[in-house]
Design an enzyme around this catalytic site. Structure first.
Site, PDB file in Angstrom:
ATOM      1  N   TYR A  80      18.823 -46.647-117.565  1.00 11.06           N
ATOM      2  CA  TYR A  80      19.773 -47.108-116.791  1.00 11.06           C
ATOM      3  C   TYR A  80      20.970 -46.495-117.807  1.00 11.06           C
ATOM      4  O   TYR A  80      21.171 -46.708-118.957  1.00 11.06           O
ATOM      5  CB  TYR A  80      19.921 -48.369-116.997  1.00 11.06           C
ATOM      6  CG  TYR A  80      19.163 -49.313-116.172  1.00 11.06           C
ATOM      7  CD1 TYR A  80      17.912 -49.667-116.412  1.00 11.06           C
ATOM      8  CD2 TYR A  80      19.924 -49.877-115.062  1.00 11.06           C
ATOM      9  CE1 TYR A  80      16.901 -50.304-115.472  1.00 11.06           C
ATOM     10  CE2 TYR A  80      18.882 -50.595-114.065  1.00 11.06           C
ATOM     11  CZ  TYR A  80      17.615 -50.987-114.401  1.00 11.06           C
ATOM     12  OH  TYR A  80      16.654 -51.654-113.529  1.00 11.06           O
TER      13      TYR A  80
ATOM     14  N   HIS B 160       5.479 -51.450-116.968  1.00 15.78           N
ATOM     15  CA  HIS B 160       6.337 -51.132-117.864  1.00 15.78           C
ATOM     16  C   HIS B 160       6.520 -52.160-119.029  1.00 15.78           C
ATOM     17  O   HIS B 160       7.062 -53.392-118.669  1.00 15.78           O
ATOM     18  CB  HIS B 160       7.499 -50.782-117.248  1.00 15.78           C
ATOM     19  CG  HIS B 160       7.500 -49.368-116.563  1.00 15.78           C
ATOM     20  ND1 HIS B 160       8.532 -48.536-115.966  1.00 15.78           N
ATOM     21  CD2 HIS B 160       6.357 -48.491-116.250  1.00 15.78           C
ATOM     22  CE1 HIS B 160       8.059 -47.444-115.550  1.00 15.78           C
ATOM     23  NE2 HIS B 160       7.015 -47.461-115.577  1.00 15.78           N
TER      24      HIS B 160
ATOM     25  N   TYR C  26      15.928 -59.492-117.545  1.00 13.53           N
ATOM     26  CA  TYR C  26      15.365 -58.614-116.923  1.00 13.53           C
ATOM     27  C   TYR C  26      13.775 -58.854-116.328  1.00 13.53           C
ATOM     28  O   TYR C  26      13.466 -58.634-115.595  1.00 13.53           O
ATOM     29  CB  TYR C  26      15.498 -57.150-117.717  1.00 13.53           C
ATOM     30  CG  TYR C  26      14.963 -56.146-116.884  1.00 13.53           C
ATOM     31  CD1 TYR C  26      16.214 -55.137-116.247  1.00 13.53           C
ATOM     32  CD2 TYR C  26      13.794 -55.677-116.398  1.00 13.53           C
ATOM     33  CE1 TYR C  26      16.114 -53.990-115.434  1.00 13.53           C
ATOM     34  CE2 TYR C  26      13.591 -54.478-115.757  1.00 13.53           C
ATOM     35  CZ  TYR C  26      14.887 -53.651-115.313  1.00 13.53           C
ATOM     36  OH  TYR C  26      14.424 -52.576-114.528  1.00 13.53           O
TER      37      TYR C  26
ATOM     38  N   PRO D 170      22.030 -54.554-107.061  1.00 13.77           N
ATOM     39  CA  PRO D 170      20.651 -54.104-107.396  1.00 13.77           C
ATOM     40  C   PRO D 170      20.457 -53.949-109.064  1.00 13.77           C
ATOM     41  O   PRO D 170      19.338 -53.662-109.445  1.00 13.77           O
ATOM     42  CB  PRO D 170      20.213 -53.007-106.460  1.00 13.77           C
ATOM     43  CG  PRO D 170      21.700 -52.377-105.935  1.00 13.77           C
ATOM     44  CD  PRO D 170      22.647 -53.455-105.893  1.00 13.77           C
TER      45      PRO D 170
ATOM     46  N   LYS E 169      16.617 -57.682-109.317  1.00 12.73           N
ATOM     47  CA  LYS E 169      16.485 -58.973-109.167  1.00 12.73           C
ATOM     48  C   LYS E 169      16.136 -59.683-107.584  1.00 12.73           C
ATOM     49  O   LYS E 169      15.613 -60.568-107.522  1.00 12.73           O
ATOM     50  CB  LYS E 169      17.525 -59.948-109.379  1.00 12.73           C
ATOM     51  CG  LYS E 169      17.789 -59.957-111.071  1.00 12.73           C
ATOM     52  CD  LYS E 169      16.685 -60.761-111.798  1.00 12.73           C
ATOM     53  CE  LYS E 169      16.367 -60.208-113.113  1.00 12.73           C
ATOM     54  NZ  LYS E 169      15.003 -60.169-113.319  1.00 12.73           N
TER      55      LYS E 169
HETATM   56  P1  FAD Z   1      14.535 -58.757 -96.206  1.00 11.23           P
HETATM   57  O1  FAD Z   1      13.822 -57.811 -96.817  1.00 11.23           O
HETATM   58  O2  FAD Z   1      15.857 -58.369 -95.638  1.00 11.23           O
HETATM   59  O3  FAD Z   1      13.548 -59.244 -94.729  1.00 11.23           O
HETATM   60  C1  FAD Z   1      14.241 -59.889 -93.745  1.00 11.23           C
HETATM   61  C2  FAD Z   1      13.484 -59.737 -92.461  1.00 11.23           C
HETATM   62  O4  FAD Z   1      13.919 -60.422 -91.244  1.00 11.23           O
HETATM   63  C3  FAD Z   1      13.539 -58.297 -91.968  1.00 11.23           C
HETATM   64  O5  FAD Z   1      12.145 -57.771 -92.105  1.00 11.23           O
HETATM   65  C4  FAD Z   1      14.503 -58.165 -90.887  1.00 11.23           C
HETATM   66  O6  FAD Z   1      13.963 -57.255 -89.994  1.00 11.23           O
HETATM   67  C5  FAD Z   1      14.019 -59.726 -90.083  1.00 11.23           C
HETATM   68  N1  FAD Z   1      14.955 -60.232 -89.376  1.00 11.23           N
HETATM   69  C6  FAD Z   1      16.364 -60.299 -89.543  1.00 11.23           C
HETATM   70  N2  FAD Z   1      16.873 -60.911 -88.447  1.00 11.23           N
HETATM   71  C7  FAD Z   1      15.997 -61.295 -87.756  1.00 11.23           C
HETATM   72  C8  FAD Z   1      15.868 -62.203 -86.586  1.00 11.23           C
HETATM   73  N3  FAD Z   1      17.071 -62.392 -86.063  1.00 11.23           N
HETATM   74  N4  FAD Z   1      14.915 -62.452 -85.947  1.00 11.23           N
HETATM   75  C9  FAD Z   1      13.450 -62.018 -86.637  1.00 11.23           C
HETATM   76  N5  FAD Z   1      13.517 -61.194 -87.741  1.00 11.23           N
HETATM   77  C10 FAD Z   1      14.781 -60.998 -88.188  1.00 11.23           C
HETATM   78  N6  FAD Z   1      16.453 -54.908-104.663  1.00 11.23           N
HETATM   79  C11 FAD Z   1      16.278 -54.624-105.603  1.00 11.23           C
HETATM   80  O7  FAD Z   1      15.707 -55.335-106.633  1.00 11.23           O
HETATM   81  N7  FAD Z   1      16.353 -53.089-105.950  1.00 11.23           N
HETATM   82  C12 FAD Z   1      16.627 -52.366-104.897  1.00 11.23           C
HETATM   83  O8  FAD Z   1      16.783 -51.181-105.247  1.00 11.23           O
HETATM   84  C13 FAD Z   1      17.228 -52.803-103.783  1.00 11.23           C
HETATM   85  N8  FAD Z   1      17.548 -51.849-102.850  1.00 11.23           N
HETATM   86  C14 FAD Z   1      17.894 -52.604-101.869  1.00 11.23           C
HETATM   87  C15 FAD Z   1      18.578 -51.880-100.646  1.00 11.23           C
HETATM   88  C16 FAD Z   1      18.812 -52.340 -99.189  1.00 11.23           C
HETATM   89  C17 FAD Z   1      19.380 -51.304 -98.280  1.00 11.23           C
HETATM   90  C18 FAD Z   1      18.868 -53.626 -99.273  1.00 11.23           C
HETATM   91  C19 FAD Z   1      19.324 -54.507 -97.885  1.00 11.23           C
HETATM   92  C20 FAD Z   1      18.314 -54.525-100.177  1.00 11.23           C
HETATM   93  C21 FAD Z   1      17.886 -53.950-101.544  1.00 11.23           C
HETATM   94  N9  FAD Z   1      17.234 -54.798-102.454  1.00 11.23           N
HETATM   95  C22 FAD Z   1      17.223 -54.392-103.602  1.00 11.23           C
HETATM   96  C23 FAD Z   1      17.231 -56.238-102.378  1.00 11.23           C
HETATM   97  C24 FAD Z   1      15.719 -56.488-101.918  1.00 11.23           C
HETATM   98  O9  FAD Z   1      15.253 -55.484-101.089  1.00 11.23           O
HETATM   99  C25 FAD Z   1      15.898 -57.646-101.182  1.00 11.23           C
HETATM  100  O10 FAD Z   1      16.326 -58.866-101.915  1.00 11.23           O
HETATM  101  C26 FAD Z   1      14.574 -58.105-100.331  1.00 11.23           C
HETATM  102  O11 FAD Z   1      14.160 -57.338 -99.364  1.00 11.23           O
HETATM  103  C27 FAD Z   1      14.803 -59.604 -99.859  1.00 11.23           C
HETATM  104  O12 FAD Z   1      13.769 -59.856 -99.120  1.00 11.23           O
HETATM  105  P2  FAD Z   1      13.881 -61.073 -97.878  1.00 11.23           P
HETATM  106  O13 FAD Z   1      12.562 -61.020 -97.213  1.00 11.23           O
HETATM  107  O14 FAD Z   1      14.596 -62.060 -98.390  1.00 11.23           O
HETATM  108  O15 FAD Z   1      14.834 -60.163 -96.831  1.00 11.23           O
HETATM  109  C1  DHB Z   2      14.806 -49.838-108.630  1.00 14.99           C
HETATM  110  C2  DHB Z   2      15.882 -50.469-107.961  1.00 14.99           C
HETATM  111  C3  DHB Z   2      16.576 -51.119-108.829  1.00 14.99           C
HETATM  112  O1  DHB Z   2      17.832 -51.573-108.402  1.00 14.99           O
HETATM  113  C4  DHB Z   2      16.431 -51.000-110.230  1.00 14.99           C
HETATM  114  O2  DHB Z   2      17.389 -51.993-111.055  1.00 14.99           O
HETATM  115  C5  DHB Z   2      15.138 -50.690-110.919  1.00 14.99           C
HETATM  116  C6  DHB Z   2      14.566 -50.136-109.974  1.00 14.99           C
HETATM  117  C7  DHB Z   2      13.882 -48.998-107.734  1.00 14.99           C
HETATM  118  O3  DHB Z   2      14.131 -48.995-106.680  1.00 14.99           O
HETATM  119  O4  DHB Z   2      12.877 -48.443-108.545  1.00 14.99           O
END
Ligand code: FAD
Ligand code: DHB
Length: 395
Positions: free
Chosen positions: A205, A76, A389, A297, A301
């Protein structure tokens, strides 16, 4: 799979941060083990982010994890902003010197990294919840975890907490050593997946008097949409028709644009929070991704910050493994926090400019609309949004 009792880098959490770090370390010849609390299917299906910055794509390519992304990811070159029934496109390449973003879901990034790791990577254990990390201030921190009903330990040279916001590794750092800054927002998102081709070529958006809405996508046949809803909303309290009606009302624009409807296959409500914990390293324990910071979100980022943290960290570990110097590990927290605070500001800006707070005054709304008008009128204001962005280079 035999799990060693000692490893160089013990990684807690098999989300995007933990899996990408493991891949980068494996390619650099550094041994590591990933312990993930959940089962594989759960981790692969957890519906979250969808937008990858150039730096995240570069990192995935650099470790051979981008074959499917390069085939199936949607490139995009911009986004559309809507307010006051008008629309304005932000063109990323012309405003940022050529940067762009990819639509490729977090679920797919995670599937690709898991498949590679199980095929030829470091040990990755599912259903292995970590209960505690002890000895952060010693040369041999120890991870305590359970697997198949047995309590086990893994001694490490370093432990990296990639275990998300609710993880346990942060607790290995004594209270008083960590400083946290936090903001909880007075609204949430209702997110849906729908089996219908997206009604747009690029993400939309939308600011509206009824609240924020976002039109995203997962593929040419699957749409991902979000609606601002009050905190504590029950996703089941909306009928499908009510969701589509509300989306249609918030995306309303002059001209002949139309929102296509289809079966809703998934829905959930996401609360919104900004959170940073500093420093990201104490002794031999380091934090990366959501374990250290959360953004609302709206700026897309979260996943990208998790990726940039582990790129910096993998470089620091490579330097440590090759030369024995800790310089990169010592600089890790300060290096990452610069980018993190920039993303915190941008995510807060996008959120507060586009959402309607429950106690919002007419003055607040006029400021939001003035800011959006400014972005449409000034290439400088548009470039500020586009640079943030599309993402700054990983440094
Ligand atoms: P996570 O993806 O949270 O991974 C952490 C991992 O650690 C998980 O698999 C968990 O099961 C594991 N874990 C936790 N505790 C333990 C333990 N005690 N022992 C072993 N393993 C453990 N970002 C966007 O940019 N756009 C979005 O639309 C968006 N939607 C989101 C929706 C939700 C519900 C959430 C929670 C986050 C969202 N985010 C979004 C943010 C983005 O998904 C996260 O920033 C990203 O997942 C971060 O990755 P991570 O690996 O740091 O953490
Ligand atoms: C999506 C999520 C976001 O938070 C965003 O800013 C743009 C796209 C998505 O899930 O596709």
């Amino acid at each position: 799979m035999t799990i060693p009792s000692h490893t160089s880098v013990g990684i807690v959490g098999g989300g995007p941060a933990g899996l990408l770090l493991a891949r980068l370390l494996h390619r650099a010849g550094i041994d590591c083990v990933v312990l993930e609390a959940r089962d594989r299917a759960y981790v692969e299906q957890r519906q979250r982010a969808g937008i990858l910055e150039q730096g995240t794509v570069d990192a995935l390519r650099s470790c051979g994890a981008a074959d499917r992304l390069d085939r199936e990811g949607l490139v995009h070159d911009g986004i559309e902003l809507r307010w006051n029934r008008r629309s304005h496109r932000i063109d990323f390449p012309s405003l940022t010197g050529g940067r762009r973003v990819w639509v490729y879901a977090q679920t797919e990034v995670v599937k690709d990294l898991i498949a590679l790791q199980l095929a030829d990577g470091a040990p990755l254990l599912f259903e292995a919840p970590v209960t505690a990390v002890v000895g952060a201030d010693t040369d041999r921190p120890v991870i305590h975890y359970t697997h198949e009903g047995t309590d086990r330990t893994l001694t490490c040279d370093y432990v990296v907490g990639c275990d998300g916001f609710h993880g346990v590794v942060r607790r290995a750092i004594p209270e008083g050593e960590l400083h946290t800054a936090e903001r909880v927002y007075p609204y949430s998102w209702l997110g849906i997946l729908a089996d219908v081709p997206p009604s747009c070529d690029e993400l939309i958006y939308a600011h509206s008097p009824r609240g924020f809405a976002l039109h995203s996508m997962r593929s040419p046949s699957v749409s991902r949409l979000y609606l601002q809803v009050p905190n504590g909303s029950d996703p089941a309290s909306w009928t499908d028709a009510q969701i589509w009606d509300e989306l249609e009302a918030r995306f309303a624009v002059d001209g002949d644009w139309k929102l296509d409807r289809g079966p809703i296959t998934q829905r959930s409500v996401l609360p919104m929070r900004s959170f940073v914990t500093e420093p990201m390293r104490w002794g031999r324990v380091l934090l990366a991704g959501d374990a250290a910071h959360i953004v609302p979100p709206t700026g897309a980022k979260g996943l990208n910050l998790a990726a940039s943290d582990v790129v910096v960290l993998a470089r620091a570990f490579a330097q440590w493994a090759a030369t024995g110097t800790n310089a990169g590990l010592d600089a890790y927290s300060d290096t990452c926090l610069k980018r993190i605070w920039r993303a915190e500001h941008f995510s807060w800006f996008m959120t507060t400019t586009l959402h309607t707070a429950p106690d919002q005054s007419a003055f607040d709304t006029r400021l939001q609309l003035s800011q959006l008008d400014r972005i449409a009128a000034s290439p400088h204001a548009a470039a500020e949004l586009a640079e943030n962005y599309a993402g700054l280079p990983v440094g």
